[in-house]
Design a protein around this motif. Structure first.
Motif, PDB file in Angstrom:
ATOM      1  N   UNK A  49       0.848  -1.207   0.000  1.00 32.90           N
ATOM      2  CA  UNK A  49       0.000   0.000   0.000  1.00 32.90           C
ATOM      3  C   UNK A  49       0.874   1.244   0.000  1.00 32.90           C
ATOM      4  N   UNK A  50       1.933   1.226   0.801  1.00 29.72           N
ATOM      5  CA  UNK A  50       2.828   2.377   0.837  1.00 29.72           C
ATOM      6  C   UNK A  50       3.623   2.537  -0.442  1.00 29.72           C
ATOM      7  N   UNK A  51       4.145   1.408  -0.965  1.00 29.36           N
ATOM      8  CA  UNK A  51       4.977   1.440  -2.165  1.00 29.36           C
ATOM      9  C   UNK A  51       4.210   2.005  -3.360  1.00 29.36           C
ATOM     10  N   UNK A  52       2.967   1.577  -3.518  1.00 34.36           N
ATOM     11  CA  UNK A  52       2.156   2.014  -4.663  1.00 34.36           C
ATOM     12  C   UNK A  52       1.296   3.227  -4.311  1.00 34.36           C
ATOM     13  N   UNK A  53       0.675   3.172  -3.128  1.00 31.48           N
ATOM     14  CA  UNK A  53      -0.307   4.178  -2.771  1.00 31.48           C
ATOM     15  C   UNK A  53       0.246   5.550  -2.467  1.00 31.48           C
ATOM     16  N   UNK A  54       1.402   5.623  -1.802  1.00 31.25           N
ATOM     17  CA  UNK A  54       1.959   6.926  -1.424  1.00 31.25           C
ATOM     18  C   UNK A  54       2.264   7.789  -2.650  1.00 31.25           C
ATOM     19  N   UNK A  55       2.993   7.269  -3.660  1.00 33.09           N
ATOM     20  CA  UNK A  55       3.226   8.102  -4.851  1.00 33.09           C
ATOM     21  C   UNK A  55       1.928   8.512  -5.554  1.00 33.09           C
TER      22      UNK A  55
END
Length: 333
Positions: A289-295
């Motif tokens: 979620x962080x790897x894809x969602x943050x950007x």
């Protein structure tokens, strides 16, 4: 092209891991061999997080044995194959499918014969419990098949331990410890001897909390702020038979502010978390979620606010969001 893709992916994932974890400690790099066939045998506590930690903290570019159930969709299977993942079948995947493991073993042997590296989680499954479970026969079988094809092969087994301060929380600490390599030729063709030697090597690296009073000991270790990634410190504490009234509760304002500035992603996690049946996969999904969602969240927010004439607000919000995201790296130790 494949190597270039893996190289770029490795850099991106390594950056994301260093944001996700508060601290990544790597010990024993001097034991990582060069110009040899390497069979990496590691403990397994944190699903997909474990292999990507190994892949991004060595230059071995290993292939991974991965449970076959994740290869069911053709697109996913092609993607996993592209990033050097090889399916391994278990009894639960169907007895007929077990025959396909010969192809997996053959491919693994070919990697070693070409002086590549294979990563195998010797326990055969994952668990968030802090101890080393009995090792399966698979890694020894691959090692001996490679030696049967090429008795002169310069093959070593590299024991690796991954120990977490907290399996589920971002901002926690992880320690990767490489041990001294083992020469499987010494034990060839005795499977039990090789498995026992590898287990002994790993047992010296993996943090172990005895099963008898596991929860009580873990609570005491946390309450006394013992570094759960350090085998020496955990062993020293447990040897003193220290006790504690209970776990100390800490409130991290940084963590709460990080969630506030990433509210859509936090809502997504709250929706997804109850659907994850295996606790060992929680960190994996949180990391993805962080790897894809943050950007995606940052770009969407910037362009949305910029479109309605509030670019200055967008820049200020994103600056604060990144500050609290990085500050949270020290939030869970």
């Amino acid at each position: 092209m494949k190597n270039f893709f893996n190289y770029c992916l490795r850099l991106i994932v390594k950056l994301a891991l260093n944001i996700y974890f508060g601290k990544i400690i790597v010990e024993g790099k001097k034991f990582i061999p060069k110009d040899k066939a390497v069979l990496i045998v590691c403990n397994h506590q944190n699903a997909l997080i474990d292999p990507i930690l190994i892949a991004t903290n060595t230059n071995l570019r290993p292939h991974f044995l991965t449970r076959a159930s994740v290869f069911r969709q053709s697109f996913i299977a092609k993607l996993l194959n592209y990033i050097r993942m090889v399916p391994i079948y278990r009894v639960r995947d169907g007895v007929k499918n077990m025959e396909k493991n010969q192809e997996t073993f053959d491919k693994s042997v070919d990697v070693l014969l070409n002086k590549g590296s294979m990563l195998i989680f010797g326990e055969g499954s994952h668990s968030t419990l802090r101890n080393l479970r009995p090792l399966k026969k698979g890694f020894a079988r691959i090692a001996y098949q490679a030696l049967e094809k090429n008795p002169e092969l310069d093959l070593v087994i590299l024991p690796v331990a991954i120990n977490f301060s907290n399996h589920l929380h971002s901002g926690s600490r992880v320690r990767i410890t490489f041990g001294e390599t083992l020469n499987p030729k010494i034990h060839f063709p005795n499977f039990d001897a090789l498995i026992k030697a590898t287990y002994t090597a790993l047992d010296q690296l993996v943090v172990t909390i005895p099963d008898q009073e596991y929860e009580e000991d873990l609570t005491a270790l946390i309450a006394h702020d013992v570094d759960l990634t350090s085998k020496d410190k955990v062993d020293q504490f447990l040897a003193k038979s220290s006790s504690s009234k209970g776990k100390t509760q800490k409130s991290y304002l940084r963590n709460k502010l990080m969630k506030l500035f990433h509210l859509p992603l936090y809502w997504l996690w709250l929706w997804l978390e109850p659907k994850i049946e295996d606790p060992a996969f929680k960190a994996t999904f949180k990391f993805i979620i962080g790897l894809v969602g943050v950007p995606v969240w940052y770009l969407a927010l910037y362009f949305t606010l910029s479109t309605i004439g509030h670019q200055d607000w967008a820049i200020s919000f994103l600056f604060l969001a990144m500050i609290f995201l990085l500050a949270n790296r020290n939030g869970q130790q």
